[in-house]
Design a protein around this motif. Structure first.
Motif, PDB file in Angstrom:
ATOM      1  N   THR A 101     -23.917   9.720  50.751  1.00 13.81           N
ATOM      2  CA  THR A 101     -22.959  10.592  50.067  1.00 13.81           C
ATOM      3  C   THR A 101     -21.648  10.607  50.840  1.00 13.81           C
ATOM      4  O   THR A 101     -21.612  10.293  52.036  1.00 13.81           O
ATOM      5  N   VAL A 102     -20.568  11.013  50.139  1.00 11.19           N
ATOM      6  CA  VAL A 102     -19.250  11.078  50.786  1.00 11.19           C
ATOM      7  C   VAL A 102     -18.567  12.380  50.386  1.00 11.19           C
ATOM      8  O   VAL A 102     -18.665  12.820  49.242  1.00 11.19           O
ATOM      9  N   GLY A 103     -17.885  12.988  51.366  1.00 12.00           N
ATOM     10  CA  GLY A 103     -17.170  14.236  51.088  1.00 12.00           C
ATOM     11  C   GLY A 103     -16.062  14.452  52.104  1.00 12.00           C
ATOM     12  O   GLY A 103     -15.918  13.684  53.064  1.00 12.00           O
ATOM     13  N   MET A 104     -15.278  15.514  51.870  1.00 14.45           N
ATOM     14  CA  MET A 104     -14.089  15.750  52.699  1.00 14.45           C
ATOM     15  C   MET A 104     -14.248  16.966  53.620  1.00 14.45           C
ATOM     16  O   MET A 104     -13.255  17.489  54.130  1.00 14.45           O
ATOM     17  N   SER A 105     -15.476  17.417  53.809  1.00 14.33           N
ATOM     18  CA  SER A 105     -15.701  18.577  54.692  1.00 14.33           C
ATOM     19  C   SER A 105     -17.081  18.440  55.307  1.00 14.33           C
ATOM     20  O   SER A 105     -17.713  17.387  55.212  1.00 14.33           O
TER      21      SER A 105
ATOM     22  N   LYS B 163     -13.553   6.420  36.734  1.00 15.64           N
ATOM     23  CA  LYS B 163     -12.554   6.969  37.651  1.00 15.64           C
ATOM     24  C   LYS B 163     -12.984   8.357  38.124  1.00 15.64           C
ATOM     25  O   LYS B 163     -13.914   8.935  37.577  1.00 15.64           O
ATOM     26  N   LEU B 164     -12.278   8.853  39.144  1.00 18.50           N
ATOM     27  CA  LEU B 164     -12.665  10.144  39.731  1.00 18.50           C
ATOM     28  C   LEU B 164     -11.567  11.173  39.501  1.00 18.50           C
ATOM     29  O   LEU B 164     -10.387  10.827  39.526  1.00 18.50           O
ATOM     30  N   SER B 165     -11.979  12.425  39.285  1.00 20.71           N
ATOM     31  CA  SER B 165     -10.973  13.477  39.164  1.00 20.71           C
ATOM     32  C   SER B 165     -11.511  14.787  39.711  1.00 20.71           C
ATOM     33  O   SER B 165     -12.728  15.051  39.662  1.00 20.71           O
TER      34      SER B 165
ATOM     35  N   GLN C 263      -7.015  11.860  49.158  1.00 20.78           N
ATOM     36  CA  GLN C 263      -7.261  10.853  48.121  1.00 20.78           C
ATOM     37  C   GLN C 263      -8.750  10.498  48.104  1.00 20.78           C
ATOM     38  O   GLN C 263      -9.416  10.569  49.131  1.00 20.78           O
ATOM     39  N   TYR C 264      -9.240  10.175  46.919  1.00 21.68           N
ATOM     40  CA  TYR C 264     -10.610   9.672  46.849  1.00 21.68           C
ATOM     41  C   TYR C 264     -10.626   8.255  47.426  1.00 21.68           C
ATOM     42  O   TYR C 264      -9.585   7.643  47.655  1.00 21.68           O
ATOM     43  N   GLU C 265     -11.827   7.721  47.635  1.00 12.82           N
ATOM     44  CA  GLU C 265     -11.971   6.434  48.297  1.00 12.82           C
ATOM     45  C   GLU C 265     -11.702   5.294  47.322  1.00 12.82           C
ATOM     46  O   GLU C 265     -11.662   5.486  46.111  1.00 12.82           O
ATOM     47  N   THR C 266     -11.539   4.104  47.873  1.00 10.85           N
ATOM     48  CA  THR C 266     -11.456   2.913  47.020  1.00 10.85           C
ATOM     49  C   THR C 266     -12.876   2.348  46.870  1.00 10.85           C
ATOM     50  O   THR C 266     -13.747   2.617  47.715  1.00 10.85           O
TER      51      THR C 266
ATOM     52  N   ILE D 198     -24.228  16.929  44.077  1.00 13.52           N
ATOM     53  CA  ILE D 198     -23.580  15.666  43.666  1.00 13.52           C
ATOM     54  C   ILE D 198     -22.772  15.914  42.396  1.00 13.52           C
ATOM     55  O   ILE D 198     -23.316  16.273  41.355  1.00 13.52           O
ATOM     56  N   THR D 199     -21.463  15.743  42.534  1.00 12.08           N
ATOM     57  CA  THR D 199     -20.571  16.043  41.415  1.00 12.08           C
ATOM     58  C   THR D 199     -20.080  14.784  40.704  1.00 12.08           C
ATOM     59  O   THR D 199     -19.517  14.863  39.617  1.00 12.08           O
ATOM     60  N   ASN D 200     -20.264  13.645  41.340  1.00  8.21           N
ATOM     61  CA  ASN D 200     -19.782  12.383  40.733  1.00  8.21           C
ATOM     62  C   ASN D 200     -20.412  11.212  41.477  1.00  8.21           C
ATOM     63  O   ASN D 200     -20.888  11.375  42.604  1.00  8.21           O
ATOM     64  N   MET D 201     -20.417  10.064  40.826  1.00  7.17           N
ATOM     65  CA  MET D 201     -20.785   8.842  41.527  1.00  7.17           C
ATOM     66  C   MET D 201     -19.508   8.375  42.236  1.00  7.17           C
ATOM     67  O   MET D 201     -18.402   8.575  41.733  1.00  7.17           O
ATOM     68  N   ALA D 202     -19.651   7.787  43.406  1.00  5.17           N
ATOM     69  CA  ALA D 202     -18.473   7.444  44.221  1.00  5.17           C
ATOM     70  C   ALA D 202     -17.639   6.336  43.565  1.00  5.17           C
ATOM     71  O   ALA D 202     -18.084   5.697  42.601  1.00  5.17           O
ATOM     72  N   ALA D 203     -16.445   6.142  44.109  1.00  5.36           N
ATOM     73  CA  ALA D 203     -15.488   5.180  43.537  1.00  5.36           C
ATOM     74  C   ALA D 203     -16.129   3.809  43.339  1.00  5.36           C
ATOM     75  O   ALA D 203     -16.857   3.321  44.199  1.00  5.36           O
TER      76      ALA D 203
ATOM     77  N   ASN E  14     -21.505  21.994  49.980  1.00  4.54           N
ATOM     78  CA  ASN E  14     -20.305  21.273  49.533  1.00  4.54           C
ATOM     79  C   ASN E  14     -20.584  20.457  48.273  1.00  4.54           C
ATOM     80  O   ASN E  14     -21.721  20.372  47.808  1.00  4.54           O
ATOM     81  N   ALA E  15     -19.492  19.902  47.758  1.00  7.72           N
ATOM     82  CA  ALA E  15     -19.592  18.955  46.643  1.00  7.72           C
ATOM     83  C   ALA E  15     -19.391  17.561  47.238  1.00  7.72           C
ATOM     84  O   ALA E  15     -18.528  17.383  48.096  1.00  7.72           O
ATOM     85  N   VAL E  16     -20.202  16.611  46.805  1.00  9.86           N
ATOM     86  CA  VAL E  16     -20.073  15.252  47.343  1.00  9.86           C
ATOM     87  C   VAL E  16     -20.140  14.218  46.222  1.00  9.86           C
ATOM     88  O   VAL E  16     -20.644  14.491  45.130  1.00  9.86           O
ATOM     89  N   GLY E  17     -19.632  13.028  46.535  1.00 10.40           N
ATOM     90  CA  GLY E  17     -19.805  11.885  45.650  1.00 10.40           C
ATOM     91  C   GLY E  17     -21.041  11.115  46.108  1.00 10.40           C
ATOM     92  O   GLY E  17     -21.324  11.042  47.308  1.00 10.40           O
ATOM     93  N   ALA E  18     -21.783  10.553  45.153  1.00 10.44           N
ATOM     94  CA  ALA E  18     -22.985   9.793  45.514  1.00 10.44           C
ATOM     95  C   ALA E  18     -22.634   8.326  45.743  1.00 10.44           C
ATOM     96  O   ALA E  18     -22.018   7.685  44.887  1.00 10.44           O
TER      97      ALA E  18
ATOM     98  N   GLU F 253     -13.352  16.920  37.169  1.00 17.43           N
ATOM     99  CA  GLU F 253     -14.752  16.524  36.940  1.00 17.43           C
ATOM    100  C   GLU F 253     -15.637  17.099  38.047  1.00 17.43           C
ATOM    101  O   GLU F 253     -16.737  17.608  37.788  1.00 17.43           O
ATOM    102  N   VAL F 254     -15.136  17.034  39.292  1.00 21.21           N
ATOM    103  CA  VAL F 254     -15.894  17.559  40.435  1.00 21.21           C
ATOM    104  C   VAL F 254     -16.157  19.053  40.233  1.00 21.21           C
ATOM    105  O   VAL F 254     -17.280  19.541  40.406  1.00 21.21           O
ATOM    106  N   LYS F 255     -15.097  19.787  39.821  1.00 24.06           N
ATOM    107  CA  LYS F 255     -15.243  21.240  39.631  1.00 24.06           C
ATOM    108  C   LYS F 255     -16.238  21.546  38.511  1.00 24.06           C
ATOM    109  O   LYS F 255     -17.088  22.419  38.638  1.00 24.06           O
TER     110      LYS F 255
HETATM  111  N1  HPA Z   1     -15.323  11.512  47.559  1.00 30.02           N
HETATM  112  C1  HPA Z   1     -14.912  12.395  48.482  1.00 30.02           C
HETATM  113  N2  HPA Z   1     -15.100  13.695  48.380  1.00 30.02           N
HETATM  114  C2  HPA Z   1     -15.743  14.148  47.289  1.00 30.02           C
HETATM  115  C3  HPA Z   1     -16.191  13.287  46.279  1.00 30.02           C
HETATM  116  C4  HPA Z   1     -15.973  11.891  46.435  1.00 30.02           C
HETATM  117  O1  HPA Z   1     -16.353  11.065  45.580  1.00 30.02           O
HETATM  118  N3  HPA Z   1     -16.787  14.058  45.330  1.00 30.02           N
HETATM  119  C5  HPA Z   1     -16.698  15.346  45.757  1.00 30.02           C
HETATM  120  N4  HPA Z   1     -16.059  15.405  46.942  1.00 30.02           N
END
Ligand code: HPA
Length: 320
Positions: free
Chosen positions: A254-258, A289-291, A237-240, A279-284, A158-162, A294-296
């Motif tokens: 890490t955080v993800g939706m699956s 900001k997150l998009s 939605q991404y996290e706050t 790891i596709t992004n640093m978490a919120a 999966n893809a996750v935020g760090a 960017e993750v893709k």
């Molecule tokens: N949060 C939740 N799911 C994600 C994230 C994130 O930052 N990045 C990729 N999947």
């Protein structure tokens, strides 16, 4: 006297009114009652679900006699891996009646039966998420089907935020543990005894040998990996930033939706489980900001390293 009669009549009227009205539980407005009727945990019917599982298995067996040892679930942006495998049989999800299909147009996904590095693998190219509106039992149905077809091991990607500030975009993480407390369990509802026991031990979900193999491949290939704890959230939605701060305090890296619910369902069935997260992004709160774009993009950029890790893992791991 007239006043007395009027008072008695009023009292009788009030009494009649109270007797006629049905007692309502304090919290159940008619709308809320309707809403609880669609809660999947309450309407989960193990018998119907078992029939759906069996039907999916039979439909697939009618199309191929391939018996996979390993299931590989490809996460968003990591589907490229499937482009370079030698396909024995590909079955689009949409051709399996009862199989959940992604609600994202053009992303209905497919099962790819193939041999990779001498291992018999079935790739789940695309998965459905809870945020698409599927119940948790349906989210994990594909993996259960693959287990019933023969897979005893699953590699979940999966893809996750760090959340861990020491991690960087482009690094990889293998889970050593997880936090599932913020998503419904896929095991809620009547237990399906044929799959596993009612109360499953989650002390050790992730296979230590497979983690070590991923680490040794990464070292050889100069790829940064970490051992981490993943938290699953429902999304979409991404996290706050405050949520992320709290998740960090809880021990999440890490955080993800699956993924975590699939790991739970796999453990329930006694499968060997390993995860490879990109790891596709640093978490919120840790970046501006997150998009999703960017993750893709970040997972596309990681695809060469991802392929090295998965190929190396499939080469070196035991089939069973
Ligand atoms: N949060 C939740 N799911 C994600 C994230 C994130 O930052 N990045 C990729 N999947």
């Amino acid at each position: 006297m007239k006043r007395m009669i009027a008072l008695v009549l009023a009292l009788l009227f009030l009494l009649a009114l109270t007797a006629c009205s049905k007692p309502q539980p304090a919290s159940a407005t008619p709308d809320q009652t309707e809403a609880t009727e669609v809660v999947t945990e309450e309407t989960f019917d193990a018998q119907t679900y078992k029939q759906k599982l069996q039907s999916c298995v039979s439909q697939i067996k009618a199309k191929t006699d391939f018996v996979p040892d390993i299931a590989l679930v490809l996460g968003s942006g990591l589907g490229d891996y499937a482009d370079n495998v030698k396909v024995v049989k590909e079955i689009p999800y949409s051709e399996i009646k009862g199989f959940p299909v992604s609600t994202v147009p053009g992303h209905d996904g497919s099962l790819i039966f193939c041999e990779i590095k001498g291992k018999k693998v079935v790739i789940m190219n695309g998965r459905v998420h809870y945020y698409e509106g599927y119940s948790m039992p349906d989210v994990v149905l594909p993996l259960r089907v693959l287990h019933l077809l023969g897979a005893k091991t699953v590699i979940l990607t999966n893809a996750v935020g760090a959340i861990n500030a020491d991690y960087e975009v482009g690094d990889f993480v293998t889970n050593v543990d997880h936090i599932s407390s913020f998503v419904p369990s896929p095991l809620i509802g009547d237990n399906i005894d044929e799959l596993g026991e009612r109360f499953v031990d989650m002390s050790k979900v992730y296979d230590e040998d497979m983690i070590s193999i991923v680490e040794s491949i990464a070292k050889k290939e100069n790829i940064t990996t970490h051992r981490g704890v993943m938290i699953q959230v429902t999304g979409p939605q991404y996290e706050t930033p405050t949520e992320i701060k709290n998740f960090r305090n809880m021990g999440a890296d890490t955080v993800g939706m699956s993924t975590v619910v699939e790991a739970i369902a796999a453990k329930h069935m006694g499968m060997r489980v390993c995860t490879v997260s990109c790891i596709t992004n640093m978490a919120a709160g840790m970046q501006e900001k997150l998009s999703h774009d960017e993750v893709k993009k970040a997972s596309d950029n990681s695809s060469a390293n991802f392929t090295k890790l998965i190929d190396g893992l499939l080469t070196e791991m035991k089939a069973e």
